[in-house]
Design an enzyme around this catalytic site. Structure first.
Site, mmCIF file in Angstrom:
data_model
loop_
_atom_site.group_PDB
_atom_site.id
_atom_site.type_symbol
_atom_site.label_atom_id
_atom_site.label_comp_id
_atom_site.label_asym_id
_atom_site.label_seq_id
_atom_site.Cartn_x
_atom_site.Cartn_y
_atom_site.Cartn_z
ATOM 1 N N CYS B 100 0.826 -1.063 -0.091
ATOM 2 C CA CYS B 100 0.196 0.087 -0.048
ATOM 3 C C CYS B 100 0.938 1.425 -0.075
ATOM 4 O O CYS B 100 1.871 1.234 0.714
ATOM 5 C CB CYS B 100 -0.960 -0.079 1.228
ATOM 6 S SG CYS B 100 -1.806 1.404 1.743
ATOM 7 N N CYS B 104 -4.304 6.967 -1.952
ATOM 8 C CA CYS B 104 -5.623 6.933 -2.421
ATOM 9 C C CYS B 104 -6.739 7.106 -1.727
ATOM 10 O O CYS B 104 -7.442 7.720 -2.093
ATOM 11 C CB CYS B 104 -5.743 5.612 -3.298
ATOM 12 S SG CYS B 104 -5.946 4.224 -2.114
ATOM 13 N N THR B 191 -4.755 4.971 7.339
ATOM 14 C CA THR B 191 -3.752 4.731 6.529
ATOM 15 C C THR B 191 -2.867 5.859 6.390
ATOM 16 O O THR B 191 -3.345 7.064 5.929
ATOM 17 C CB THR B 191 -4.209 4.114 5.214
ATOM 18 O OG1 THR B 191 -4.828 3.025 5.508
ATOM 19 C CG2 THR B 191 -3.122 3.878 4.212
ATOM 20 N N GLU B 257 -0.974 1.977 9.455
ATOM 21 C CA GLU B 257 -2.238 2.588 10.141
ATOM 22 C C GLU B 257 -2.049 3.058 11.509
ATOM 23 O O GLU B 257 -1.189 2.844 12.249
ATOM 24 C CB GLU B 257 -3.460 1.518 10.110
ATOM 25 C CG GLU B 257 -4.062 1.340 8.582
ATOM 26 C CD GLU B 257 -2.853 0.724 7.479
ATOM 27 O OE1 GLU B 257 -2.102 0.011 8.197
ATOM 28 O OE2 GLU B 257 -3.238 1.146 6.354
ATOM 29 N N HIS B 292 -13.557 4.508 -3.267
ATOM 30 C CA HIS B 292 -12.328 3.689 -2.678
ATOM 31 C C HIS B 292 -12.391 2.225 -3.201
ATOM 32 O O HIS B 292 -11.351 1.572 -3.313
ATOM 33 C CB HIS B 292 -12.571 3.885 -1.265
ATOM 34 C CG HIS B 292 -11.121 3.625 -0.451
ATOM 35 N ND1 HIS B 292 -9.843 4.162 -1.052
ATOM 36 C CD2 HIS B 292 -10.859 2.967 0.467
ATOM 37 C CE1 HIS B 292 -8.827 3.787 -0.313
ATOM 38 N NE2 HIS B 292 -9.501 2.954 0.532
ATOM 39 N N TYR B 296 -9.307 -1.144 -5.305
ATOM 40 C CA TYR B 296 -8.837 -2.331 -4.969
ATOM 41 C C TYR B 296 -8.372 -3.255 -6.079
ATOM 42 O O TYR B 296 -7.676 -4.280 -5.912
ATOM 43 C CB TYR B 296 -9.856 -2.780 -3.854
ATOM 44 C CG TYR B 296 -9.391 -2.381 -2.493
ATOM 45 C CD1 TYR B 296 -9.636 -1.130 -2.086
ATOM 46 C CD2 TYR B 296 -8.700 -3.176 -1.550
ATOM 47 C CE1 TYR B 296 -9.401 -0.689 -0.867
ATOM 48 C CE2 TYR B 296 -8.446 -2.834 -0.366
ATOM 49 C CZ TYR B 296 -8.666 -1.560 0.018
ATOM 50 O OH TYR B 296 -8.463 -1.102 1.290
ATOM 51 N N CYS B 299 -4.624 -1.167 -7.019
ATOM 52 C CA CYS B 299 -3.202 -1.005 -6.320
ATOM 53 C C CYS B 299 -2.812 -2.404 -5.721
ATOM 54 O O CYS B 299 -1.796 -2.976 -5.888
ATOM 55 C CB CYS B 299 -3.552 -0.215 -4.867
ATOM 56 S SG CYS B 299 -4.925 -0.606 -3.978
ATOM 57 N N GLU B 443 -6.033 -6.147 5.310
ATOM 58 C CA GLU B 443 -6.508 -5.018 4.644
ATOM 59 C C GLU B 443 -7.453 -5.340 3.441
ATOM 60 O O GLU B 443 -8.361 -4.446 3.170
ATOM 61 C CB GLU B 443 -5.039 -4.377 3.992
ATOM 62 C CG GLU B 443 -5.103 -3.166 3.214
ATOM 63 C CD GLU B 443 -3.974 -2.731 2.599
ATOM 64 O OE1 GLU B 443 -3.077 -3.496 2.132
ATOM 65 O OE2 GLU B 443 -3.744 -1.474 2.245
HETATM 66 C C1 LIG Z 1 -5.507 -2.176 6.688
HETATM 67 C C2 LIG Z 1 -6.619 -1.391 6.916
HETATM 68 C C3 LIG Z 1 -6.603 0.174 6.363
HETATM 69 C C4 LIG Z 1 -7.738 0.900 6.508
HETATM 70 N N1 LIG Z 1 -7.542 2.279 6.159
HETATM 71 C C5 LIG Z 1 -8.439 3.221 6.458
HETATM 72 C C6 LIG Z 1 -8.456 4.467 6.259
HETATM 73 O O1 LIG Z 1 -7.497 5.033 5.580
HETATM 74 N N2 LIG Z 1 -9.433 5.472 6.331
HETATM 75 C C7 LIG Z 1 -10.458 4.786 7.101
HETATM 76 O O2 LIG Z 1 -11.458 5.522 6.938
HETATM 77 N N3 LIG Z 1 -10.781 3.809 7.252
HETATM 78 C C8 LIG Z 1 -9.767 2.724 7.035
HETATM 79 N N4 LIG Z 1 -10.010 1.365 7.229
HETATM 80 C C9 LIG Z 1 -11.168 1.067 7.995
HETATM 81 C C10 LIG Z 1 -12.091 -0.049 6.904
HETATM 82 O O3 LIG Z 1 -12.951 0.672 6.222
HETATM 83 C C11 LIG Z 1 -13.030 -0.963 8.018
HETATM 84 O O4 LIG Z 1 -11.955 -1.800 8.681
HETATM 85 C C12 LIG Z 1 -13.934 -1.338 7.711
HETATM 86 O O5 LIG Z 1 -14.964 -0.290 7.204
HETATM 87 C C13 LIG Z 1 -14.825 -2.406 8.772
HETATM 88 O O6 LIG Z 1 -14.876 -1.646 9.925
HETATM 89 P P1 LIG Z 1 -14.350 -2.445 11.366
HETATM 90 O O7 LIG Z 1 -12.825 -2.464 11.249
HETATM 91 O O8 LIG Z 1 -14.761 -1.359 12.337
HETATM 92 O O9 LIG Z 1 -15.235 -3.632 11.495
HETATM 93 P P2 LIG Z 1 -16.668 -3.956 11.789
HETATM 94 O O10 LIG Z 1 -17.383 -2.748 11.325
HETATM 95 O O11 LIG Z 1 -16.506 -4.273 13.338
HETATM 96 O O12 LIG Z 1 -16.876 -5.228 11.021
HETATM 97 C C14 LIG Z 1 -16.498 -6.473 11.649
HETATM 98 C C15 LIG Z 1 -17.874 -7.370 11.035
HETATM 99 O O13 LIG Z 1 -18.959 -7.145 11.638
HETATM 100 C C16 LIG Z 1 -19.920 -6.814 10.579
HETATM 101 N N5 LIG Z 1 -20.821 -5.694 11.220
HETATM 102 C C17 LIG Z 1 -20.352 -4.507 11.461
HETATM 103 N N6 LIG Z 1 -21.380 -3.691 11.881
HETATM 104 C C18 LIG Z 1 -22.636 -4.337 11.648
HETATM 105 C C19 LIG Z 1 -23.915 -4.119 11.674
HETATM 106 N N7 LIG Z 1 -24.540 -2.950 12.313
HETATM 107 N N8 LIG Z 1 -25.069 -5.228 11.475
HETATM 108 C C20 LIG Z 1 -24.298 -6.241 11.064
HETATM 109 N N9 LIG Z 1 -23.146 -6.448 10.782
HETATM 110 C C21 LIG Z 1 -22.257 -5.676 11.124
HETATM 111 C C22 LIG Z 1 -19.181 -6.542 9.452
HETATM 112 O O14 LIG Z 1 -19.895 -6.485 8.343
HETATM 113 C C23 LIG Z 1 -18.103 -7.356 9.639
HETATM 114 O O15 LIG Z 1 -18.491 -8.913 9.232
HETATM 115 C C24 LIG Z 1 -8.814 0.440 6.942
HETATM 116 C C25 LIG Z 1 -8.765 -0.871 7.387
HETATM 117 C C26 LIG Z 1 -7.845 -1.635 7.318
HETATM 118 C C27 LIG Z 1 -7.989 -3.035 7.827
#
Ligand SMILES: Cc1cc2nc3c(=O)[nH]c(=O)nc-3n(C[C@H](O)[C@H](O)[C@H](O)COP(=O)(O)OP(=O)(O)OC[C@H]3O[C@@H](n4cnc5c(N)ncnc54)[C@H](O)[C@@H]3O)c2cc1C
Lengths: 93, 481
Positions: B100, B104, B191, B257, B292, B296, B299, B443
């Site tokens: 990464c 982006c 990120t 991150e 975004h 995927y 990159c 990721e």
């Molecule tokens: C390496 C990496 C880089 C990232 N970079 C960025 C970044 O630069 N900027 C940024 O803003 N974000 C970033 N993210 C965040 C990414 O968008 C989130 O990880 C993703 O949206 C999931 O959110 P969470 O990690 O809180 O997981 P969760 O929301 O906790 O998800 C875990 C599980 O629970 C489920 N779930 C969650 N909420 C609900 C609900 N209400 N009902 C039913 N099921 C549910 C999901 O579908 C999933 O299966 C990054 C993530 C990673 C891993």
């Protein structure tokens, strides 16, 4: 001779564009001048595309040689012959 | 506040960068910190590429706001051509860094708020869009790197922000002042945060009017007083204290991150791009997600290009490049990878102009692209592990390799095909381990949204009623008038 060089963006080239151009530079006469930006007043422009898609736009159709992957103006050659073919063409420019 | 760890004070501002590893031999120089340096190198590639004639056709764009040549990472996309160049550009960099390169997310955030602010202004007569345009000009002129700050910590995922026992689990406004607002909360998984200039904050879930204070978008320099960055750990990150065992010592893995905490931070009005317009939050979240998800298949495809190359090399080193099942597995890796790139390109070719004039990818194809990476990346890594062999899980350390007694034993017993130095085989093995490891896979799973988020969009865009009608027409079931 002023030689313009226009590369494509290089997302997934099938030839080594830089090596090709470096080899040309090595073998062309020392008084050749290379231009990457203002291509309007060049004696010849080499449009160097990494693949047959040929994304790079030639500034004009005149005085242009288009390399697109393993082709030069549409004719296919093995990659290792591209430089010789181009040198031969440039020597008649 | 932090009982273990190393605290790095950024003297130019009252902000802090915490690195929570108590065993590290660190300097106070953030730039040369071994945990951060590879991510800086990777981000630097996004700058270098714009000055390299070999890549300029993709890396440089022309600003529609100033007419100046700019780094494409700061561009507001103006055409389908821009939307096709985007995945090609990202693939080109991924092939250079093998990981990464972080830039982006902020680019997508800029394009998102550019479009949504315009539509809010149309409804409310606000001046958000002008503020965004000024901000974009500033970013373009100074070629700045912006963090795309969407994901909140979210607490109980079943509850909206205002019902959370702790109100700070989503970023929100705590005070409105004459000259700006005060915000509190945090953005998770950010990120590139440790090595970016700015953060552009956006809400993360659709909101109802009760959550008005959470409907806030703004941008700030990351060294603004009150902002704290807490740097995240990664799989095998202690290896950053060495070289060979890292696998990708120059560029690292994933994006470095951080948790970005806003502890009552002041935002001046000219940096506020949304404030309370809850009905536009769903649109904003969808726009950012779609922009975004488009990436995927680009990159990551570039990174997987590196992985496929490494895996094919390993087959050569191991003396099995001609075995039919090996060739077939490499074909499968290429097939899956190019599938993802094809849908990403399709999302660009089928992009459309939004009311603000900037272009927006095809939502179905962008979501399919992201959904594919959540599955294909794992499958591609499975194939890479299969071809590489078990030694990437059991290789001794680089220190052992340098040892006068065991080093020669390692060199002898980890050799494969004659003529291939054992060190080369180890280097490629470590690279494969790096690209297929835990942090890298997670990721692909969660970055740009967890898989279910894409499936909801896929169902919405599936046009099911029309599809049912097709079936009815063919067998002659009359439609009810
Ligand atoms: C390496 C990496 C880089 C990232 N970079 C960025 C970044 O630069 N900027 C940024 O803003 N974000 C970033 N993210 C965040 C990414 O968008 C989130 O990880 C993703 O949206 C999931 O959110 P969470 O990690 O809180 O997981 P969760 O929301 O906790 O998800 C875990 C599980 O629970 C489920 N779930 C969650 N909420 C609900 C609900 N209400 N009902 C039913 N099921 C549910 C999901 O579908 C999933 O299966 C990054 C993530 C990673 C891993």
């Amino acid at each position: 001779m002023k030689i313009g060089i226009k590369y494509c963006g290089g997302c997934n080239p099938v030839i080594d564009r830089k090596r090709l151009v470096k080899r040309l530079m090595r073998e062309l006469p020392d008084d050749c001048v290379y231009e990457y930006f203002n291509l309007d007043n060049c004696d010849i422009v080499l449009v160097v595309n990494g693949c047959s898609l040929a994304c790079a736009e030639a500034p004009s159709k005149e005085n242009t040689i288009t390399i697109a992957g393993c082709t030069i103006d549409g004719w296919t050659y093995p990659e290792k012959e591209l430089a010789d073919q181009l040198l031969a063409r440039l020597s008649t420019t | 506040m932090v009982c273990f760890g190393h605290l790095l004070f950024k003297p130019e501002a009252l902000s802090w960068l915490f690195i929570l590893h108590n065993y590290m031999d660190l300097t106070d120089n953030i730039v040369d910190n071994p945990f951060i340096r590879p991510h800086i190198n990777s981000a630097a590639a996004t700058y270098d590429i714009a000055f390299d004639p070999e890549y300029m056709d993709l890396a440089v764009a022309t600003s529609h706001l100033t007419g100046e040549k700019i780094n494409r990472f700061t561009h507001i996309q103006q055409s389908r051509d821009d939307m096709v160049k985007k995945p090609k550009f990202l693939r080109a960099i991924g092939r250079k860094t093998g990981t990464c390169f972080q830039r982006c997310v902020g680019w997508d955030a800029l394009n998102t708020v550019y479009s949504v602010s315009y539509e809010i202004d149309q409804k409310y007569g606000t001046d958000y869009h002008e503020r965004v345009c000024n901000y974009v000009k500033y970013i373009q002129k100074n070629d700045l790197m912006v963090v795309g700050g969407m994901t909140d910590p979210k607490g109980d995922r079943g509850l909206p922000p205002h019902k959370q026992p702790d109100p700070d689990l989503f970023v929100h406004v705590v005070e409105k002042k004459e000259d700006g607002i005060i915000v509190r909360g945090a953005k998770a998984h950010q990120t590139g945060a440790a090595n970016s200039h700015e953060i552009l904050v956006m809400p993360t879930v659709s909101l109802k009017p009760e959550d008005k204070d959470y409907a806030v978008s703004f941008a700030l320099p990351l060294d603004t007083p009150g902002i704290t960055l807490i740097f995240g750990r990664q799989t095998n990150d202690e290896r950053k204290l060495g070289t060979l065992d890292q696998g990708n010592p120059t560029y690292g893995v994933v994006g470095g991150e951080a948790l970005v905490v806003f502890n009552d931070v002041f935002v001046p009005w000219e940096r506020v791009f949304m404030l309370g317009e809850t009905e536009f939050v769903g649109m904003l979240v969808e726009r950012f997600a779609t922009y975004h998800r488009h990436n995927y298949g680009a990159c990551k495809v570039g990174v997987i290009d590196v992985l496929i190359g490494a895996t094919a090399l390993m087959a050569d080193y191991n003396g099995v490049p001609k075995a039919s099942h090996i060739k077939d597995k490499i074909i499968e890796m290429v097939y899956l990878n190019e599938n993802m790139h094809a849908t990403s390109l399709a999302a660009g070719y089928e992009s459309r102009a939004l009311p603000a004039g900037n272009y927006y990818p095809h939502t179905m194809y962008a979501n399919i692209t992201k959904q594919s990476i959540t599955r294909y990346h794992y499958e591609i890594c499975r194939l890479a592990h299969d071809i590489t062999g078990g030694f990437i899980a059991t290789l001794p350390s680089e220190k052992d390799l340098a040892h006068p007694v065991v080093g020669p034993m390692i060199t002898k017993y980890f050799q494969a095909t004659a003529g291939v130095p054992t060190l080369d085989r180890i280097k490629i093995g470590r690279l494969i381990e790096n690209v297929t490891g835990g942090t890298s896979l997670v990721e692909s799973m969660h970055g740009a949204g967890s898989p279910q988020a894409q499936r909801v969009m896929i169902l919405r865009d599936a046009n099911l009623e029309q599809l049912k009608k097709l079936a009815k027409d063919i067998v002659g079931i009359d439609e009810e008038e």
